[in-house]
Motif scaffolding. Sequence first.
Motif, PDB file in Angstrom:
ATOM      1  N   ASP A 234      -3.692  16.306   0.548  1.00  0.00           N
ATOM      2  CA  ASP A 234      -4.263  16.333   1.997  1.00  0.00           C
ATOM      3  C   ASP A 234      -5.524  16.302   2.699  1.00  0.00           C
ATOM      4  O   ASP A 234      -6.230  15.128   2.765  1.00  0.00           O
TER       5      ASP A 234
ATOM      6  N   SER B 118      -3.910   8.112   3.132  1.00  0.00           N
ATOM      7  CA  SER B 118      -2.270   8.470   3.492  1.00  0.00           C
ATOM      8  C   SER B 118      -1.517   7.639   2.643  1.00  0.00           C
ATOM      9  O   SER B 118      -0.079   8.592   2.308  1.00  0.00           O
TER      10      SER B 118
ATOM     11  N   TYR C 270     -12.045  14.668   3.185  1.00  0.00           N
ATOM     12  CA  TYR C 270     -10.961  13.332   2.608  1.00  0.00           C
ATOM     13  C   TYR C 270     -12.163  12.542   2.396  1.00  0.00           C
ATOM     14  O   TYR C 270     -12.807  12.102   3.214  1.00  0.00           O
TER      15      TYR C 270
END
Length: 243
Positions: free
Chosen positions: A85, A89, A188
């Motif tokens: 997470d 991606s 992130y």
Amino acid sequence: MSAALCVLFALVGCGVTTESGTAVSAAPAPSDHVPTDFNTTFRWIPGGALDLSGPEGTFVRAFVESFEIANAAQSTSWGYPGFSDAAPSNIDQMITVYPSKVSDAKPSVGTVFFSALRREDSAYGTRIVLCRYGYSSVRSGSGASPWSSRVDTPRPVEIDFRQQASAPPVRVRGSQRTPGGNVFGGWYVSRYDFAAVYPNPTADQRACASNVPASVPNRAASQGAQPWAPMTPSPGWSASNDL
């Protein structure tokens, strides 16, 4: 291979000695959270560009270590809880772009060191440039096959991340190799360069090569019946699941 082997650059009882002469206890054998063929620990060297006790330090440590382990195992499932997470991606492709150098037939033992070289802050996030050092012993074959041991070539590692939502925990440390829960918070990574090395050496490459910390062992490559034992992780992680 048990990391309790009292072998490295010099012996002090059942500990190992760094080049500076500081005795460090040998690390335990891999847990279920670390691949058995990648018996590697991580040590972070404090510096002004990254506060290891703050949320940035927790986040960067967790992501970088997760990537190293996931790359060795060629699977994101080996990353720390929350790794996927917190990653870009295309993380599944990222960890396989760099082929693993270890396997059941070629297990690796050692310790990787990181120190923060510099940082860049902008409206889009933060970039931390790390210097990666280390040593490893790799066994080719089974039985009495010798271990080939060497010190790794220093190289920079670049991590770009954004702070959003909940922050990672602070002052996380302990005797464990891996955290007992999710320590990424809501942050992130937008970019990660695991091997920021180019044909023409950059200033960061030169800086990492010319500023090797005294705590990083230095020894000529060798072959032997035993590997150079890994050191204890530092600052390490807590086994608590309520992080």
